[in-house]
Design a protein around this motif. Structure first.
Motif, PDB file in Angstrom:
ATOM      1  N   GLN A 176       0.804  -1.316  -0.009  1.00  0.00           N
ATOM      2  CA  GLN A 176      -0.081  -0.022   0.008  1.00  0.00           C
ATOM      3  C   GLN A 176       0.788   1.227   0.063  1.00  0.00           C
ATOM      4  OE1 GLN A 176      -2.141  -1.026   3.520  1.00  0.00           O
ATOM      5  NE2 GLN A 176      -3.850  -1.417   2.599  1.00  0.00           N
ATOM      6  N   ALA A 177       2.280   1.200   0.245  1.00  0.00           N
ATOM      7  CA  ALA A 177       3.076   2.127   0.609  1.00  0.00           C
ATOM      8  C   ALA A 177       3.375   2.674  -0.857  1.00  0.00           C
ATOM      9  CB  ALA A 177       4.111   1.836   1.396  1.00  0.00           C
ATOM     10  N   GLN A 178       2.380   3.297  -1.703  1.00  0.00           N
ATOM     11  CA  GLN A 178       2.828   3.660  -3.234  1.00  0.00           C
ATOM     12  C   GLN A 178       2.784   5.108  -3.027  1.00  0.00           C
ATOM     13  OE1 GLN A 178       3.026   1.508  -5.736  1.00  0.00           O
ATOM     14  NE2 GLN A 178       2.777  -0.157  -4.244  1.00  0.00           N
ATOM     15  N   ALA A 179       3.799   5.586  -3.763  1.00  0.00           N
ATOM     16  CA  ALA A 179       4.076   7.103  -3.832  1.00  0.00           C
ATOM     17  C   ALA A 179       2.845   7.650  -4.468  1.00  0.00           C
ATOM     18  CB  ALA A 179       5.114   7.294  -4.863  1.00  0.00           C
ATOM     19  N   GLN A 180       2.605   8.979  -3.796  1.00  0.00           N
ATOM     20  CA  GLN A 180       1.485   9.851  -4.133  1.00  0.00           C
ATOM     21  C   GLN A 180       2.047  11.121  -4.207  1.00  0.00           C
ATOM     22  OE1 GLN A 180      -1.501   9.771  -0.846  1.00  0.00           O
ATOM     23  NE2 GLN A 180      -1.887   7.638  -1.121  1.00  0.00           N
ATOM     24  N   GLN A 181       1.476  11.767  -5.136  1.00  0.00           N
ATOM     25  CA  GLN A 181       1.804  13.138  -5.682  1.00  0.00           C
ATOM     26  C   GLN A 181       1.728  14.268  -4.318  1.00  0.00           C
ATOM     27  OE1 GLN A 181       2.649  12.387  -8.967  1.00  0.00           O
ATOM     28  NE2 GLN A 181       2.706  14.520  -8.473  1.00  0.00           N
ATOM     29  N   GLY A 182       3.030  14.873  -4.185  1.00  0.00           N
ATOM     30  CA  GLY A 182       3.042  15.835  -3.220  1.00  0.00           C
ATOM     31  C   GLY A 182       3.286  15.099  -1.740  1.00  0.00           C
ATOM     32  N   SER A 183       3.920  13.938  -1.837  1.00  0.00           N
ATOM     33  CA  SER A 183       4.227  13.011  -0.604  1.00  0.00           C
ATOM     34  C   SER A 183       5.507  12.357  -0.932  1.00  0.00           C
ATOM     35  CB  SER A 183       3.276  12.479  -0.166  1.00  0.00           C
ATOM     36  OG  SER A 183       2.966  11.215  -1.046  1.00  0.00           O
ATOM     37  N   VAL A 184       6.232  12.202   0.278  1.00  0.00           N
ATOM     38  CA  VAL A 184       7.107  11.354   0.291  1.00  0.00           C
ATOM     39  C   VAL A 184       6.924   9.910   0.984  1.00  0.00           C
ATOM     40  CG1 VAL A 184       8.513  12.221   2.103  1.00  0.00           C
ATOM     41  CG2 VAL A 184       9.768  10.779   0.752  1.00  0.00           C
ATOM     42  N   SER A 185       7.225   8.633   0.595  1.00  0.00           N
ATOM     43  CA  SER A 185       6.710   7.580   1.272  1.00  0.00           C
ATOM     44  C   SER A 185       8.043   6.549   1.225  1.00  0.00           C
ATOM     45  CB  SER A 185       5.644   6.949   0.836  1.00  0.00           C
ATOM     46  OG  SER A 185       5.703   6.825  -0.677  1.00  0.00           O
ATOM     47  N   GLY A 186       8.099   5.449   1.685  1.00  0.00           N
ATOM     48  CA  GLY A 186       9.013   4.496   1.944  1.00  0.00           C
ATOM     49  C   GLY A 186       8.911   3.311   2.807  1.00  0.00           C
ATOM     50  N   ARG A 187       9.943   2.716   2.951  1.00  0.00           N
ATOM     51  CA  ARG A 187      10.071   1.621   4.178  1.00  0.00           C
ATOM     52  C   ARG A 187      11.585   1.631   4.734  1.00  0.00           C
ATOM     53  NH1 ARG A 187       9.952  -4.592   3.768  1.00  0.00           N
ATOM     54  NH2 ARG A 187       8.406  -5.070   5.464  1.00  0.00           N
TER      55      ARG A 187
END
Length: 242
Positions: free
Chosen positions: A23-34
């Motif tokens: 579910q941790a997919q990149a979204q516009q205007g955000s940073v995500s990761g593991r």
């Protein structure tokens, strides 16, 4: 009606949970990761921060506002931070994990897989690893404990020829490092955090040691890392010829 209420409650709780890796997919205007450790296991509770890197743009100059935002990783090591509603420009991301080492809380800097800045409008992925590195040209001290070795007064042992052996106090494989010179002095870096029985040799000959300028001169002693700044930890060793 009761069954529907339970179903609605379960759906609501599910939405509040940390996202799974899929579910941790990149979204516009955000940073995500593991965040994972050296064995690939998720690291929960790690602190992740975005920091503004541009100057003079948008809201960045208004009223001294802070342009840092943070979060913690969930049980599966994932995180997401929204950046689109912050000052427009470029951001960096950094992270820390807090370890409990023999009753001592130690903050360890996470190692990023990609150190490049990113735009506040982008869909960005930045993953991290919890581990240890000896150092490089960009980071002389790497990630981990720093062992600083100094000679006693009137002892002229060439520190570039000295090896330090560290044996974990609770058992495990010994770690032997040749010293190298940095701005801090002659050091061994990137040492995993633990309490160690410390001994030192010069060209195969055992030297006398003591713990950071105090205590008796001995063949070995048990030392531990002590805080040196926000996230740096150092063990100081004095040496001399027997």
């Amino acid at each position: 009606m009761f069954r529907y209420a339970i179903a609605f409650a379960l759906i609501s709780l599910g939405c509040a949970c940390a996202p799974s890796p899929s579910q941790a997919q990149a979204q516009q205007g955000s940073v995500s990761g593991r965040v994972v450790d050296d064995q690939g296991r998720p690291v929960a509770g790690a602190e992740i921060y975005v920091n503004y890197q541009s100057f003079g743009g948008g809201r960045a100059m208004q009223y001294g506002a802070s342009h840092q935002r943070g979060t913690r990783t969930g049980p599966n090591g994932t995180y997401r931070i929204r950046v689109a509603d912050m000052a427009p420009g470029e951001y960096s991301v950094s992270g820390y994990a807090t370890l409990n080492v023999n009753g001592q809380r130690i903050q360890v800097k996470l190692i990023p897989t990609n150190e490049a800045n990113f735009a506040s409008t982008a869909a960005t992925v930045r993953n991290f690893r919890l581990g240890y590195t000896e150092g490089s040209g960009e980071s002389s001290y790497g990630v981990g404990g720093i062992v600083l070795v100094q000679t006693a007064v009137m002892d002229f042992t060439p520190l570039g020829e000295v090896e330090v052996t560290l044996v974990p106090s609770k058992g495990g494989a010994p770690l032997t490092r040749r010293l190298r010179q940095t701005g801090e002095g002659w050091v061994a870096t990137g040492v995993p955090f633990d309490d160690y029985r410390v001994s030192v040799r010069h060209q195969g000959r055992q030297l006398l040691v003591r713990d950071g300028g105090s205590g008796p001169w001995v063949d070995s002693f048990v030392g531990r890392f002590k805080p040196l700044g926000a996230s740096s930890y150092e063990m100081r060793i004095d040496i001399k010829q027997p």
